[in-house]
Design a protein around this motif. Structure first.
Motif, PDB file in Angstrom:
ATOM      1  N   PRO A 216       0.810  -1.231   0.000  1.00 20.77           N
ATOM      2  CA  PRO A 216       0.000   0.000   0.000  1.00 20.77           C
ATOM      3  C   PRO A 216       0.837   1.272   0.000  1.00 20.77           C
ATOM      4  O   PRO A 216       0.426   2.297  -0.561  1.00 20.77           O
ATOM      5  CB  PRO A 216      -0.829  -0.115   1.286  1.00 20.77           C
ATOM      6  CG  PRO A 216      -0.152  -1.137   2.125  1.00 20.77           C
ATOM      7  CD  PRO A 216       0.530  -2.060   1.178  1.00 20.77           C
ATOM      8  N   ARG A 217       2.010   1.215   0.590  1.00 18.36           N
ATOM      9  CA  ARG A 217       2.885   2.388   0.592  1.00 18.36           C
ATOM     10  C   ARG A 217       3.420   2.673  -0.814  1.00 18.36           C
ATOM     11  O   ARG A 217       3.530   3.840  -1.225  1.00 18.36           O
ATOM     12  CB  ARG A 217       4.046   2.174   1.572  1.00 18.36           C
ATOM     13  CG  ARG A 217       3.626   2.285   3.040  1.00 18.36           C
ATOM     14  CD  ARG A 217       4.749   1.842   3.965  1.00 18.36           C
ATOM     15  NE  ARG A 217       4.520   2.218   5.354  1.00 18.36           N
ATOM     16  CZ  ARG A 217       3.772   1.517   6.208  1.00 18.36           C
ATOM     17  NH1 ARG A 217       3.198   0.383   5.799  1.00 18.36           N
ATOM     18  NH2 ARG A 217       3.611   1.929   7.456  1.00 18.36           N
ATOM     19  N   LEU A 218       3.768   1.635  -1.553  1.00 14.38           N
ATOM     20  CA  LEU A 218       4.236   1.829  -2.925  1.00 14.38           C
ATOM     21  C   LEU A 218       3.116   2.362  -3.809  1.00 14.38           C
ATOM     22  O   LEU A 218       3.323   3.265  -4.629  1.00 14.38           O
ATOM     23  CB  LEU A 218       4.778   0.513  -3.492  1.00 14.38           C
ATOM     24  CG  LEU A 218       6.067  -0.019  -2.864  1.00 14.38           C
ATOM     25  CD1 LEU A 218       6.393  -1.399  -3.415  1.00 14.38           C
ATOM     26  CD2 LEU A 218       7.238   0.928  -3.118  1.00 14.38           C
TER      27      LEU A 218
ATOM     28  N   VAL B 220      12.363  -6.873  -6.756  1.00 12.19           N
ATOM     29  CA  VAL B 220      12.674  -6.881  -5.328  1.00 12.19           C
ATOM     30  C   VAL B 220      12.571  -8.321  -4.828  1.00 12.19           C
ATOM     31  O   VAL B 220      11.557  -8.984  -5.048  1.00 12.19           O
ATOM     32  CB  VAL B 220      11.700  -5.983  -4.541  1.00 12.19           C
ATOM     33  CG1 VAL B 220      12.050  -5.986  -3.057  1.00 12.19           C
ATOM     34  CG2 VAL B 220      11.697  -4.567  -5.103  1.00 12.19           C
ATOM     35  N   GLY B 221      13.614  -8.817  -4.170  1.00 10.63           N
ATOM     36  CA  GLY B 221      13.603 -10.185  -3.681  1.00 10.63           C
ATOM     37  C   GLY B 221      13.958 -10.273  -2.212  1.00 10.63           C
ATOM     38  O   GLY B 221      14.994  -9.743  -1.794  1.00 10.63           O
ATOM     39  N   HIS B 222      13.113 -10.938  -1.444  1.00 11.25           N
ATOM     40  CA  HIS B 222      13.385 -11.152  -0.025  1.00 11.25           C
ATOM     41  C   HIS B 222      13.894 -12.562   0.192  1.00 11.25           C
ATOM     42  O   HIS B 222      13.320 -13.529  -0.324  1.00 11.25           O
ATOM     43  CB  HIS B 222      12.109 -10.947   0.798  1.00 11.25           C
ATOM     44  CG  HIS B 222      12.252 -11.300   2.246  1.00 11.25           C
ATOM     45  ND1 HIS B 222      11.581 -12.356   2.839  1.00 11.25           N
ATOM     46  CD2 HIS B 222      13.018 -10.749   3.236  1.00 11.25           C
ATOM     47  CE1 HIS B 222      11.911 -12.423   4.118  1.00 11.25           C
ATOM     48  NE2 HIS B 222      12.779 -11.463   4.377  1.00 11.25           N
ATOM     49  N   SER B 223      14.988 -12.708   0.952  1.00  8.48           N
ATOM     50  CA  SER B 223      15.480 -14.016   1.370  1.00  8.48           C
ATOM     51  C   SER B 223      15.782 -14.895   0.149  1.00  8.48           C
ATOM     52  O   SER B 223      16.558 -14.514  -0.717  1.00  8.48           O
ATOM     53  CB  SER B 223      14.438 -14.654   2.306  1.00  8.48           C
ATOM     54  OG  SER B 223      14.932 -15.797   2.937  1.00  8.48           O
ATOM     55  N   TYR B 224      15.156 -16.081   0.055  1.00  6.66           N
ATOM     56  CA  TYR B 224      15.311 -16.941  -1.121  1.00  6.66           C
ATOM     57  C   TYR B 224      14.896 -16.201  -2.387  1.00  6.66           C
ATOM     58  O   TYR B 224      15.437 -16.462  -3.479  1.00  6.66           O
ATOM     59  CB  TYR B 224      14.477 -18.208  -0.929  1.00  6.66           C
ATOM     60  CG  TYR B 224      14.270 -19.033  -2.165  1.00  6.66           C
ATOM     61  CD1 TYR B 224      15.329 -19.717  -2.766  1.00  6.66           C
ATOM     62  CD2 TYR B 224      13.001 -19.162  -2.739  1.00  6.66           C
ATOM     63  CE1 TYR B 224      15.133 -20.484  -3.906  1.00  6.66           C
ATOM     64  CE2 TYR B 224      12.791 -19.927  -3.859  1.00  6.66           C
ATOM     65  CZ  TYR B 224      13.861 -20.591  -4.448  1.00  6.66           C
ATOM     66  OH  TYR B 224      13.658 -21.349  -5.575  1.00  6.66           O
ATOM     67  N   GLY B 225      13.967 -15.268  -2.265  1.00  5.91           N
ATOM     68  CA  GLY B 225      13.585 -14.461  -3.417  1.00  5.91           C
ATOM     69  C   GLY B 225      14.751 -13.695  -4.006  1.00  5.91           C
ATOM     70  O   GLY B 225      14.741 -13.343  -5.187  1.00  5.91           O
TER      71      GLY B 225
ATOM     72  N   LEU C  71      14.203   2.339   0.085  1.00 11.13           N
ATOM     73  CA  LEU C  71      15.245   1.702  -0.717  1.00 11.13           C
ATOM     74  C   LEU C  71      14.716   1.353  -2.101  1.00 11.13           C
ATOM     75  O   LEU C  71      15.408   1.549  -3.114  1.00 11.13           O
ATOM     76  CB  LEU C  71      15.764   0.448  -0.006  1.00 11.13           C
ATOM     77  CG  LEU C  71      17.029  -0.176  -0.605  1.00 11.13           C
ATOM     78  CD1 LEU C  71      18.213   0.772  -0.477  1.00 11.13           C
ATOM     79  CD2 LEU C  71      17.343  -1.509   0.079  1.00 11.13           C
ATOM     80  N   ILE C  72      13.494   0.852  -2.169  1.00 10.04           N
ATOM     81  CA  ILE C  72      12.891   0.533  -3.465  1.00 10.04           C
ATOM     82  C   ILE C  72      12.741   1.795  -4.301  1.00 10.04           C
ATOM     83  O   ILE C  72      13.040   1.799  -5.505  1.00 10.04           O
ATOM     84  CB  ILE C  72      11.521  -0.160  -3.269  1.00 10.04           C
ATOM     85  CG1 ILE C  72      11.710  -1.546  -2.623  1.00 10.04           C
ATOM     86  CG2 ILE C  72      10.790  -0.295  -4.610  1.00 10.04           C
ATOM     87  CD1 ILE C  72      10.415  -2.213  -2.204  1.00 10.04           C
ATOM     88  N   GLU C  73      12.312   2.883  -3.665  1.00 12.41           N
ATOM     89  CA  GLU C  73      12.157   4.137  -4.410  1.00 12.41           C
ATOM     90  C   GLU C  73      13.486   4.635  -4.958  1.00 12.41           C
ATOM     91  O   GLU C  73      13.544   5.199  -6.051  1.00 12.41           O
ATOM     92  CB  GLU C  73      11.527   5.204  -3.510  1.00 12.41           C
ATOM     93  CG  GLU C  73      10.026   5.097  -3.397  1.00 12.41           C
ATOM     94  CD  GLU C  73       9.406   6.429  -2.986  1.00 12.41           C
ATOM     95  OE1 GLU C  73       9.881   7.001  -1.986  1.00 12.41           O
ATOM     96  OE2 GLU C  73       8.466   6.874  -3.657  1.00 12.41           O
ATOM     97  N   GLU C  74      14.553   4.428  -4.200  1.00 15.87           N
ATOM     98  CA  GLU C  74      15.885   4.816  -4.687  1.00 15.87           C
ATOM     99  C   GLU C  74      16.222   4.051  -5.959  1.00 15.87           C
ATOM    100  O   GLU C  74      16.754   4.617  -6.930  1.00 15.87           O
ATOM    101  CB  GLU C  74      16.934   4.556  -3.603  1.00 15.87           C
ATOM    102  CG  GLU C  74      18.310   5.052  -3.954  1.00 15.87           C
ATOM    103  CD  GLU C  74      19.323   4.850  -2.839  1.00 15.87           C
ATOM    104  OE1 GLU C  74      20.514   4.692  -3.144  1.00 15.87           O
ATOM    105  OE2 GLU C  74      18.910   4.848  -1.655  1.00 15.87           O
TER     106      GLU C  74
END
Length: 241
Positions: A27-29, A67-72, A231-234
């Motif tokens: 929702p923030r994005l 954007v990837g988290h962990s295994y992502g 960080l994503i916005e950067e």
């Protein structure tokens, strides 16, 4: 369908989680005017998962920030070679070298608390008489290891709704390393008990990424969503340079 005149952020979840792990980030994005896609990763094999996410990425018109988290993180390392991917963001993730597996990268460092809390469960392998093995986290240990600074009620739900990772994914070498040719950012969760933070640091430093550290559990997207969105916005800004 996302519009083609601005980047689409594709959020790739990791093992033992699903796309709801981005519930505070999405929702923030969107509020900042960004198109977002958060696919369900099968978590069956690195190459298979990457092929699936790549098929999603190829259907998006215009530039993509992965954007990837962990295994992502391992998944986007492979998917990031798609032509329309313009930037990569790793969140407490694995930044593999080409030909390197999760097990190899992780094996260079002391085990995290996760290692002693894993559960191995057989599952039927279609077309084979040999069962596969699902890896998950003990539900009673999940909150402390995975989500220590997340609302306990949410952590309890996540513990019983895990998306396991097939064991073969740990041993599969990455066929590509997109960070070699795409600008990349990495977030280290410095209080991570799921992945040794030094695994994250090593991968990011090797890739020459722009790196930030956040005092967070593994689920940094739920614990510190604003830091993640910043960080994503950067990374997004680089697609319009």
């Amino acid at each position: 369908m996302p519009s083609s005149d601005k980047p689409t952020v594709v959020l790739v979840h990791g093992a033992f989680a699903d796309a709801s792990s981005y519930a505070q980030v999405i929702p923030r994005l969107i509020a900042r005017g960004l198109d977002v896609v958060a696919p369900a990763v099968p978590n069956r094999s690195l190459t298979g998962d990457a092929a699936y996410v790549a098929s999603v990425v190829r259907q998006i018109p215009g530039p993509v920030v992965l954007v990837g988290h962990s295994y992502g993180g391992a998944v986007i390392t492979v998917v990031g070679t798609e032509d329309n991917v313009k930037a990569l963001v790793y969140l407490a993730g694995y930044a593999l070298e080409k030909g390197e597996s999760l097990g190899e990268l992780q094996g260079r460092f002391p085990d995290s608390d996760l290692a002693s809390a894993l559960v191995y469960t057989p599952f039927p392998n279609e077309g084979s008489t040999t069962p596969g093995t699902d890896v998950s986290v003990r539900t009673d240990e999940f909150p402390a290891i995975f989500a220590a600074d997340v609302d306990p009620q949410i952590a309890a739900v996540l513990a019983v709704s895990q998306r396991p990772l097939a064991a073969q994914a740990f041993a599969e070498p990455a066929p590509a390393a997109a960070w070699k040719t795409k600008p990349s950012w990495g977030l280290v969760a410095s209080s991570d008990r799921t992945i040794n933070p030094d695994v994250e640091r090593y991968g990011y430093e090797r890739a020459g990424m722009t790196t930030v550290e956040v005092d967070s559990s593994h689920l940094v997207m739920l614990a510190h969503p604003e830091r993640v969105v910043d960080l994503i916005e950067e990374a997004v800004r680089t697609t319009s340079d």
